[in-house]
Design a protein around this motif. Structure first.
Motif, PDB file in Angstrom:
ATOM      1  N   ASP A  60       0.821  -1.075   0.004  1.00 49.94           N
ATOM      2  CA  ASP A  60       0.212   0.034  -0.018  1.00 49.94           C
ATOM      3  C   ASP A  60       0.886   1.283   0.123  1.00 49.94           C
ATOM      4  N   ARG A  61       0.493   2.457  -0.534  1.00 50.82           N
ATOM      5  CA  ARG A  61       0.820   3.648  -0.815  1.00 50.82           C
ATOM      6  C   ARG A  61       0.760   4.326   0.707  1.00 50.82           C
ATOM      7  N   LEU A  62       1.703   5.258   0.953  1.00 51.28           N
ATOM      8  CA  LEU A  62       1.648   6.071   1.794  1.00 51.28           C
ATOM      9  C   LEU A  62       1.385   7.413   1.478  1.00 51.28           C
ATOM     10  N   GLN A  63       0.909   8.327   2.170  1.00 47.88           N
ATOM     11  CA  GLN A  63       0.334   9.649   2.021  1.00 47.88           C
ATOM     12  C   GLN A  63       1.848  10.422   2.084  1.00 47.88           C
ATOM     13  N   LYS A  64       2.674  10.140   3.136  1.00 43.86           N
ATOM     14  CA  LYS A  64       3.846  10.865   3.369  1.00 43.86           C
ATOM     15  C   LYS A  64       4.761   9.922   4.056  1.00 43.86           C
ATOM     16  N   PHE A  65       5.829   9.929   3.737  1.00 43.90           N
ATOM     17  CA  PHE A  65       7.087   8.919   4.312  1.00 43.90           C
ATOM     18  C   PHE A  65       7.283   9.713   5.625  1.00 43.90           C
ATOM     19  N   PRO A  66       7.255   8.615   6.831  1.00 42.71           N
ATOM     20  CA  PRO A  66       7.770   9.239   8.052  1.00 42.71           C
ATOM     21  C   PRO A  66       9.249   9.746   8.271  1.00 42.71           C
ATOM     22  N   VAL A  67       9.485  10.833   9.067  1.00 42.48           N
ATOM     23  CA  VAL A  67      10.956  11.181   9.120  1.00 42.48           C
ATOM     24  C   VAL A  67      11.997  10.156   9.514  1.00 42.48           C
ATOM     25  N   ASP A  68      11.374   9.204  10.504  1.00 44.91           N
ATOM     26  CA  ASP A  68      12.148   8.056  10.833  1.00 44.91           C
ATOM     27  C   ASP A  68      11.945   6.825   9.928  1.00 44.91           C
ATOM     28  N   LEU A  69      12.053   6.935   8.841  1.00 43.05           N
ATOM     29  CA  LEU A  69      11.606   5.991   7.708  1.00 43.05           C
ATOM     30  C   LEU A  69      12.353   4.351   7.966  1.00 43.05           C
ATOM     31  N   TRP A  70      13.585   4.568   8.362  1.00 42.08           N
ATOM     32  CA  TRP A  70      14.124   3.255   8.548  1.00 42.08           C
ATOM     33  C   TRP A  70      13.906   2.713   9.684  1.00 42.08           C
ATOM     34  N   PHE A  71      13.531   3.183  10.647  1.00 40.33           N
ATOM     35  CA  PHE A  71      12.935   2.769  11.853  1.00 40.33           C
ATOM     36  C   PHE A  71      11.556   2.271  11.639  1.00 40.33           C
ATOM     37  N   TYR A  72      10.775   2.968  10.963  1.00 40.90           N
ATOM     38  CA  TYR A  72       9.198   2.537  10.656  1.00 40.90           C
ATOM     39  C   TYR A  72       9.238   1.280   9.780  1.00 40.90           C
ATOM     40  N   GLU A  73      10.311   1.278   8.983  1.00 34.32           N
ATOM     41  CA  GLU A  73      10.451  -0.129   8.200  1.00 34.32           C
ATOM     42  C   GLU A  73      11.070  -1.169   8.804  1.00 34.32           C
ATOM     43  N   ALA A  74      11.797  -1.030   9.943  1.00 35.38           N
ATOM     44  CA  ALA A  74      12.378  -1.997  10.806  1.00 35.38           C
ATOM     45  C   ALA A  74      11.043  -2.472  11.525  1.00 35.38           C
ATOM     46  N   GLU A  75      10.201  -1.459  11.986  1.00 36.21           N
ATOM     47  CA  GLU A  75       9.009  -1.849  12.622  1.00 36.21           C
ATOM     48  C   GLU A  75       8.289  -2.838  11.790  1.00 36.21           C
ATOM     49  N   GLN A  76       8.056  -2.635  10.710  1.00 37.55           N
ATOM     50  CA  GLN A  76       7.177  -3.481   9.646  1.00 37.55           C
ATOM     51  C   GLN A  76       7.896  -4.898   9.633  1.00 37.55           C
ATOM     52  N   ILE A  77       9.284  -4.847   9.411  1.00 43.34           N
ATOM     53  CA  ILE A  77      10.019  -6.375   9.669  1.00 43.34           C
ATOM     54  C   ILE A  77       9.674  -7.003  10.815  1.00 43.34           C
ATOM     55  N   ILE A  78       9.784  -6.224  11.787  1.00 40.16           N
ATOM     56  CA  ILE A  78       9.725  -6.953  13.049  1.00 40.16           C
ATOM     57  C   ILE A  78       8.213  -7.567  13.393  1.00 40.16           C
ATOM     58  N   ALA A  79       7.432  -6.842  12.842  1.00 44.25           N
ATOM     59  CA  ALA A  79       5.987  -7.021  12.971  1.00 44.25           C
ATOM     60  C   ALA A  79       5.775  -8.474  11.948  1.00 44.25           C
ATOM     61  N   PHE A  80       6.312  -8.599  10.932  1.00 42.66           N
ATOM     62  CA  PHE A  80       5.880  -9.548   9.711  1.00 42.66           C
ATOM     63  C   PHE A  80       6.938 -10.955  10.514  1.00 42.66           C
ATOM     64  N   LEU A  81       8.062 -10.913  11.215  1.00 41.76           N
ATOM     65  CA  LEU A  81       8.703 -11.814  11.877  1.00 41.76           C
ATOM     66  C   LEU A  81       7.903 -12.414  12.811  1.00 41.76           C
ATOM     67  N   ASN A  82       7.422 -11.554  13.443  1.00 41.46           N
ATOM     68  CA  ASN A  82       6.698 -12.042  14.613  1.00 41.46           C
ATOM     69  C   ASN A  82       5.140 -12.815  14.348  1.00 41.46           C
ATOM     70  N   GLU A  83       4.734 -12.317  13.386  1.00 41.59           N
ATOM     71  CA  GLU A  83       3.410 -13.000  12.668  1.00 41.59           C
ATOM     72  C   GLU A  83       3.760 -14.046  12.274  1.00 41.59           C
ATOM     73  N   LYS A  84       4.844 -14.426  11.468  1.00 42.89           N
ATOM     74  CA  LYS A  84       5.291 -15.656  10.785  1.00 42.89           C
ATOM     75  C   LYS A  84       6.081 -16.538  11.776  1.00 42.89           C
TER      76      LYS A  84
END
Length: 137
Positions: A60-84
């Motif tokens: 999905d698209r984002l309206q605006k990339f967050p200032v802490d993009l690399w941390f936000y993307e890390a949170e996505q990965i952590i959530a994925f790894l936990n879910e799986k």
């Protein structure tokens, strides 16, 4: 196509092969498609995982990339790894994905086996990045 939900948005991922998980993380303005050819080579020995961060590729698209993009993307990965229910995952990150991989390892070391941080910005991490790492941890 497979998706998981993060921050009420759909994040695309693809898993191919068998064996120990090997996660590839793309850089800014790219997508997991950049790893398509190499994934074919690794799938015989690893479960290759390709993800498109929010705002990239098939996610999905984002309206605006967050200032802490690399941390936000890390949170996505952590959530994925936990879910799986993955742990001890090998991660290869390229460019911005390298900084994401480092953040994942620092924030959730129990989920990570090894990290290869390739081609991040400059010859060394940005000073603001390393200062934030020191301050946060």
């Amino acid at each position: 196509m497979s998706y998981f939900t993060f921050d009420n948005k759909q994040v695309y991922y693809n898993e191919i092969g068998i064996g120990m998980p090997l996660l590839f993380l793309h850089g800014n303005t790219a997508s997991s498609k950049m790893f398509s050819e190499i994934a074919e080579k690794y799938k015989r020995n690893f479960k290759v995982i390709l993800i498109d961060f929010l705002g990239h590729g098939k996610s999905d698209r984002l309206q605006k990339f967050p200032v802490d993009l690399w941390f936000y993307e890390a949170e996505q990965i952590i959530a994925f790894l936990n879910e799986k229910n993955y742990s001890k995952v090998n991660i290869i990150g390229s460019s911005g994905g390298a900084l994401v991989a480092i953040n994942v390892a620092l924030e959730a070391p129990n989920l990570v086996n090894k990290v290869i941080a390739d081609s991040f910005v400059g010859e060394k991490p940005l000073k603001s990045f390393t200062e934030n790492v020191k301050n946060d941890r």
